[in-house]
Design an enzyme around this catalytic site. Structure first.
Site, PDB file in Angstrom:
ATOM      1  N   GLY A  13       0.783  -1.111  -0.223  1.00  0.00           N
ATOM      2  CA  GLY A  13      -0.028   0.060   0.137  1.00  0.00           C
ATOM      3  C   GLY A  13       0.831   1.419   0.053  1.00  0.00           C
ATOM      4  O   GLY A  13       1.916   1.474  -0.690  1.00  0.00           O
ATOM      5  N   ILE A  14       0.326   2.246   0.979  1.00  0.00           N
ATOM      6  CA  ILE A  14       0.994   3.539   0.909  1.00  0.00           C
ATOM      7  C   ILE A  14       2.513   3.462   1.314  1.00  0.00           C
ATOM      8  O   ILE A  14       3.250   4.122   0.816  1.00  0.00           O
ATOM      9  CB  ILE A  14       0.263   4.639   1.727  1.00  0.00           C
ATOM     10  CG1 ILE A  14      -1.159   4.820   1.134  1.00  0.00           C
ATOM     11  CG2 ILE A  14       0.859   5.895   1.947  1.00  0.00           C
ATOM     12  CD1 ILE A  14      -2.183   5.420   2.027  1.00  0.00           C
ATOM     13  N   TYR A 162     -10.256   5.214  15.309  1.00  0.00           N
ATOM     14  CA  TYR A 162      -9.147   5.461  14.572  1.00  0.00           C
ATOM     15  C   TYR A 162      -8.814   6.832  14.429  1.00  0.00           C
ATOM     16  O   TYR A 162      -7.617   7.136  14.520  1.00  0.00           O
ATOM     17  CB  TYR A 162      -9.588   4.858  13.162  1.00  0.00           C
ATOM     18  CG  TYR A 162      -8.358   5.168  12.154  1.00  0.00           C
ATOM     19  CD1 TYR A 162      -7.381   4.437  12.102  1.00  0.00           C
ATOM     20  CD2 TYR A 162      -8.515   6.225  11.130  1.00  0.00           C
ATOM     21  CE1 TYR A 162      -6.300   4.712  10.932  1.00  0.00           C
ATOM     22  CE2 TYR A 162      -7.578   6.311   9.979  1.00  0.00           C
ATOM     23  CZ  TYR A 162      -6.475   5.499   9.987  1.00  0.00           C
ATOM     24  OH  TYR A 162      -5.570   5.761   9.048  1.00  0.00           O
TER      25      TYR A 162
END
Length: 292
Positions: A13-14, A162
């Protein structure tokens, strides 16, 4: 001698796209993650995109504070460090606890990068001028802003919790920037916006992650999430890469690099002195600054 960079949660991913960008900028990259298999694949990918890149994988479960301490001890023993990117992040549909008996959302998204950063300040100063980049999130806008305890009052809703953990980390990040001003260590936050990753393709498809009021509007909320997280990880990594490498940021600190890869105004709550002090008090209580 190569300048070493560390990227947590860098096997996909990132994080992986960030590691590739740093390798392209000439950094030797340490990718941290849980899976040796994914780590090997990440290093292979970095080498394929950036031939001749110096990259390695180090295994660590960053949900465990003891594992974070062990990682910090290993990295600190290796000498000066030029760049630390705390990319680690996780959202959960249901409440979970870590091996430290700490709620997992707060542990992974704030305590882990907080502890790793604090324990690596000496090698970062030795490697100066150096940078710390902590990845933040737009979800901070839906966060409860109370940090008297590790868990806020009320029910568990993964997206909101989160955001609260990311708000804690941003408050810490901006305070750290002021604390380290003039030391040769610059501190930035990077907001990637949204991207299609394991987290957005999995957890964020469950209505359980939002409060009951938003669940009534779940089809609309879900479509909003899907639009916001449909972009490529390579684009979402650009704020972190800019924060880490852009020469125009030399000598600056305490900036938030937004999804368009340019500085944006920090969320106001992250600079509230009461929030900052409560976050610092809770962090010091839960994650004492001792090496493994």
């Amino acid at each position: 001698m190569n300048r070493w960079a560390v990227v947590t949660a860098g096997t996909g991913g990132i994080g992986l796209e960030t590691a590739i960008g740093l390798a392209a900028a000439g950094y030797a990259v340490t990718v941290v993650g849980r899976s040796a298999e994914r780590g090997a694949q990440a290093i292979e990918r970095i080498g394929a995109v950036v031939p001749g890149a110096e990259a390695r994988f180090v295994a660590a479960d960053l949900a465990s504070l003891d594992a974070v301490r062990a990682l910090a001890a290993r990295l600190a023993a290796e000498g000066p460090l030029s760049l630390l990117i705390n990319n680690v992040g996780a959202m959960f549909s249901d409440r979970q606890q870590t091996t430290d008996r700490i709620e997992a959302t707060f542990a992974v998204n704030h305590l882990s990068p907080y502890l790793l950063t604090e324990l690596l300040l000496a090698p970062l100063q030795a490697g100066g001028p150096s940078r710390i980049v902590n990845v933040t999130s737009g979800s901070i806008r839906v966060a409860k802003r109370t940090f008297a305890a590790v868990e806020p009052p009320g029910g568990y809703y993964g997206f909101h919790w989160y955001g609260r953990a990311k708000l804690a980390n941003l408050a810490y990040t901006l305070d750290l920037a002021e604390r380290l001003r003039g030391t040769g260590i610059s501190v930035f936050a990077a907001d990637p916006g949204g991207a299609a990753t394991d987290m957005t393709d999995g957890t964020m498809r469950s209505p359980k992650i939002v409060s009951p009021g938003l669940r009534l509007l779940w089809p609309l909320v879900r479509r909003t999430f899907e639009r916001a997280t449909s972009g490529p990880a390579s684009v979402a990594a650009q704020p972190s890469i800019i924060a880490a490498t852009d020469a125009s940021l030399d000598g600056q600190t305490g900036l938030v690099i937004g999804p368009e890869a340019r500085p944006v105004a920090p969320f106001r709550a992250s600079r509230d002195p009461r929030t900052v002090q409560a976050v610092l008090n809770l962090s010091r209580q839960l994650a004492p600054l001792t090496l493994a």
